[in-house]
Write an enzyme that holds these catalytic residues in place. Sequence first.
Site, PDB file in Angstrom:
ATOM      1  N   CYS A 126     -15.578   5.494 -22.903  1.00 43.96           N
ATOM      2  CA  CYS A 126     -16.407   6.612 -22.460  1.00 43.96           C
ATOM      3  C   CYS A 126     -17.840   6.590 -22.987  1.00 43.96           C
ATOM      4  O   CYS A 126     -18.780   6.793 -22.197  1.00 43.96           O
ATOM      5  CB  CYS A 126     -15.720   7.951 -22.743  1.00 43.96           C
ATOM      6  SG  CYS A 126     -14.762   8.046 -24.252  1.00 43.96           S
ATOM      7  N   GLN A 153      -7.355  -0.697 -20.154  1.00 37.80           N
ATOM      8  CA  GLN A 153      -7.001   0.546 -19.465  1.00 37.80           C
ATOM      9  C   GLN A 153      -7.625   0.579 -18.078  1.00 37.80           C
ATOM     10  O   GLN A 153      -8.667  -0.045 -17.850  1.00 37.80           O
ATOM     11  CB  GLN A 153      -7.516   1.764 -20.252  1.00 37.80           C
ATOM     12  CG  GLN A 153      -6.694   2.128 -21.454  1.00 37.80           C
ATOM     13  CD  GLN A 153      -7.103   3.474 -22.032  1.00 37.80           C
ATOM     14  OE1 GLN A 153      -6.374   4.058 -22.797  1.00 37.80           O
ATOM     15  NE2 GLN A 153      -8.272   3.972 -21.672  1.00 37.80           N
ATOM     16  N   HIS A 155     -14.581   7.327 -15.585  1.00 45.00           N
ATOM     17  CA  HIS A 155     -15.256   8.577 -15.916  1.00 45.00           C
ATOM     18  C   HIS A 155     -16.022   9.051 -14.701  1.00 45.00           C
ATOM     19  O   HIS A 155     -16.804   8.302 -14.126  1.00 45.00           O
ATOM     20  CB  HIS A 155     -16.176   8.372 -17.118  1.00 45.00           C
ATOM     21  CG  HIS A 155     -15.425   7.999 -18.354  1.00 45.00           C
ATOM     22  ND1 HIS A 155     -15.160   6.687 -18.686  1.00 45.00           N
ATOM     23  CD2 HIS A 155     -14.811   8.764 -19.294  1.00 45.00           C
ATOM     24  CE1 HIS A 155     -14.444   6.653 -19.792  1.00 45.00           C
ATOM     25  NE2 HIS A 155     -14.217   7.893 -20.177  1.00 45.00           N
ATOM     26  N   LYS A 190      -7.243  18.964 -21.458  1.00 45.21           N
ATOM     27  CA  LYS A 190      -6.788  17.818 -20.676  1.00 45.21           C
ATOM     28  C   LYS A 190      -5.465  18.135 -19.991  1.00 45.21           C
ATOM     29  O   LYS A 190      -4.736  19.044 -20.385  1.00 45.21           O
ATOM     30  CB  LYS A 190      -6.615  16.588 -21.565  1.00 45.21           C
ATOM     31  CG  LYS A 190      -5.589  16.756 -22.683  1.00 45.21           C
ATOM     32  CD  LYS A 190      -5.450  15.485 -23.517  1.00 45.21           C
ATOM     33  CE  LYS A 190      -4.415  15.667 -24.624  1.00 45.21           C
ATOM     34  NZ  LYS A 190      -4.162  14.421 -25.375  1.00 45.21           N
ATOM     35  N   HIS A 235     -12.710  12.525 -17.713  1.00 43.81           N
ATOM     36  CA  HIS A 235     -12.102  11.280 -18.184  1.00 43.81           C
ATOM     37  C   HIS A 235     -10.751  11.160 -17.488  1.00 43.81           C
ATOM     38  O   HIS A 235      -9.966  12.120 -17.491  1.00 43.81           O
ATOM     39  CB  HIS A 235     -11.853  11.316 -19.696  1.00 43.81           C
ATOM     40  CG  HIS A 235     -13.062  11.586 -20.531  1.00 43.81           C
ATOM     41  ND1 HIS A 235     -13.579  10.670 -21.417  1.00 43.81           N
ATOM     42  CD2 HIS A 235     -13.861  12.686 -20.642  1.00 43.81           C
ATOM     43  CE1 HIS A 235     -14.620  11.183 -22.037  1.00 43.81           C
ATOM     44  NE2 HIS A 235     -14.816  12.419 -21.589  1.00 43.81           N
TER      45      HIS A 235
END
Length: 786
Positions: free
Chosen positions: A408, A455, A459, A543, A643
């Site tokens: 990020c 991963q 974003h 989140k 995110h």
Amino acid sequence: MADSGSGDVKKVAVGGPKPSKKDKKAKAGVDVASAGPLEMQPPPEFLQTRLDLFDRLKKKYDEDIASRPRNDITITLPDGSIKVGTSWVTTPGDIAKGLSNSLYKRSVVARLDGDKEKLWDLDRPLEQSCKLELLTFDDEDGKKVFWHSSAHVLGEACERRFGCSLCIGPPIDDGFYYEMALPGGAAVQQTDLPPLERIVGDIVKERQRFERLEMTKEELLEMFSYNKYKQYIISTKIPDGTSTTVYRNGPLIDLCRGPHVPDTGRIEAFSIMKNSASYWLGSQENESLQRIYGVSFPDKKKMAEHKKFLEEAAKRDHRKLGREQELFMFHELSPGSAFFLPHGTRIYNTLLTYLRDQYHKRDYQEVITPNIFNSELWKMSGHWEYYKDDMFVMDLGEEKFGLKPMNCPAHFLMFAHSPKVYSQLPLRLADFGVLHRNEASGALSGLTRVRRFQQDDSHIFCRLDQVTSEITDLFDFLSEMYGLLGFTFKLHLSTRPEKFMGQIETWDKAEDMLKEALNSFAAGPGGVSWYLNEGDGAFYGPKIDIKILDCLNREWQCATIQLDFMGPENFGLEYVTADLPAVKPKDETAAEAAPVKAKNTESVSAQEGNADSAKTDTTDGGAKRGRVIKPLSPGCARPVIIHRAMAGSIERFMGILIEHFAGKWPFWLSPRQVMVIPVGMGFVPYAQEVKEILRKERIFVDIDTTGNTLPKKIRNAQISQYNFTFVVGDEEMKSRQVNVRYRDDTSTQDRGKPVPLDEVVEKLRKLQSDRGMYNPFPSAKQEVAK
């Protein structure tokens, strides 16, 4: 993920059929001859000393409870009905028995006022009016309490057998464990496990009551004077002048907040799973301890189901299948980093290809970012304060650098690289960059816990009015991807944690947006309900955690959607809005140009460990300093950052997929798609031609030219999990056909009607393109049926 040794479950059958004399003799031979006396004789002195102090204090405690005023209270049940009781007299167990004895027997613990932190012993008197829920073993909180009580039973057995100093004994995801130090630093042996199970069996039969007692810190230090580990916990975790609780069952008295089941008789099935070494407080700098793991259930049927589950999970263990299918390996010279072998790399790259196809469909822009950054970047983002110990940090010259553990902050730098206009948003940046996290060596586990990984990280930089629609699209992404792979999923909203950055008002706004999106998705077609997980958000924003359920109904944390209002402030990110800025006097403009310190009394850590792109004096260790926020330029606004990851760690996701499919990969993901088998050496050239035609279609195809018999070759292809086996002989060669056998359809395993090669290519091309999980050659099956 099942541990490779967990299939060997040692079970205590309580109250079951008595063993025969022959079995008793054999068992006695093992226990006595191999493991010595069943229990210490005489018992350890601390047992009686501890009991004497408990009895003396319990008498005073009971007298104090008896003196409390008795008042009428109301107990409201989940269905809205109200029961009348008496404070300090009526217990949750009384209410359960009043409804039915079977309910009382099924209940494990009570929950008061809907508060997950307010669990109550069934036999502990209620102190005031409340809302009451009775939780069974099937409730997550009920299961934890049941396993915690079972850990106490195991602890009692260990004290009676070893005279050990108990340390901690918590419930865990798949049972419980107790950690202990044996006299003289001795180790628990495999021969100790059957005797421990026999002692547990006796404890269960005795139906020992769990008794709760409040004690002061001074009394606790006296009670556990023989145990330096308990002394440390009491000294460091319990403030001076305060008190906490202990629980007693039989001769065991343990420091514990509780609650517990009413008595040990509730534990009808108990199994010791394994034992291992451990370190006090989890640090290898401390003393080595012994740890014994167990699992328990309220009835033998659940234990039998659990054993069956463990057997199936062991068969699917990705570490086992990874070796058998030659997918990946590990090496001691790079611990925690997977080496993907050719066949494993095929799967890995196919997953990335699928994600890239989704990115193209959903208008993501893939980027590539550096692997190593100056520590100033992590201080700007706030990660240095929270995450430094989990990073690989190095000194380069006079400055500290770190391998990136997440993408990020690099994406924030990219966004700030050039001016942005409102019409350019949303901007969706995707990155498959390599990440490193300094996981403890003891936590590493196959592909599911590694130090080096990639991963499907992305974003999304968007306007405030775009947040809900972006999250709605992410739910669509989730549904499509997980549906393709045969997963169902659960959604959990994690809200503001105790330590956070930013203003509470901003957090509230972000949480409301996520709730709105969750409610909209839940109400729509194919939507799922969501759960609230209070206090578990990231430090920079709330989140949504997505837990997938595999074919064994196990939950895995993979995807995540996180809303971030802090990153844009920390990095001074902005975009030009559609509104024209108002013209201001020169003195006001000059005043706004100077950076201002953030004023924030609500945040625990918003004023430490952060800076904007302008340098600020700090120590190399990241000493605390004021967070400098770059003021917005006229006519600009901060973007909101989402995110998100769908698979999460590709390594972890691949491990989950191996177990989910049990190594039987669907055609589009399979590293072994087609095996061509010539019935004799004279047909190898045609088999080679078939192989080359399929390879041009990017199909993974092999030829078996070994000297094995035809049935053996076919069997080997099935064991190796090839999706299709194409047998070619004289008839197939002359007519340019192949004889098809489909792995997942037993009716096609015999010789059927050959399929033209052109048709085979066309159908496999479509199966690959569709990412289908069907047999494209039904005619072969029908021919066999005839």
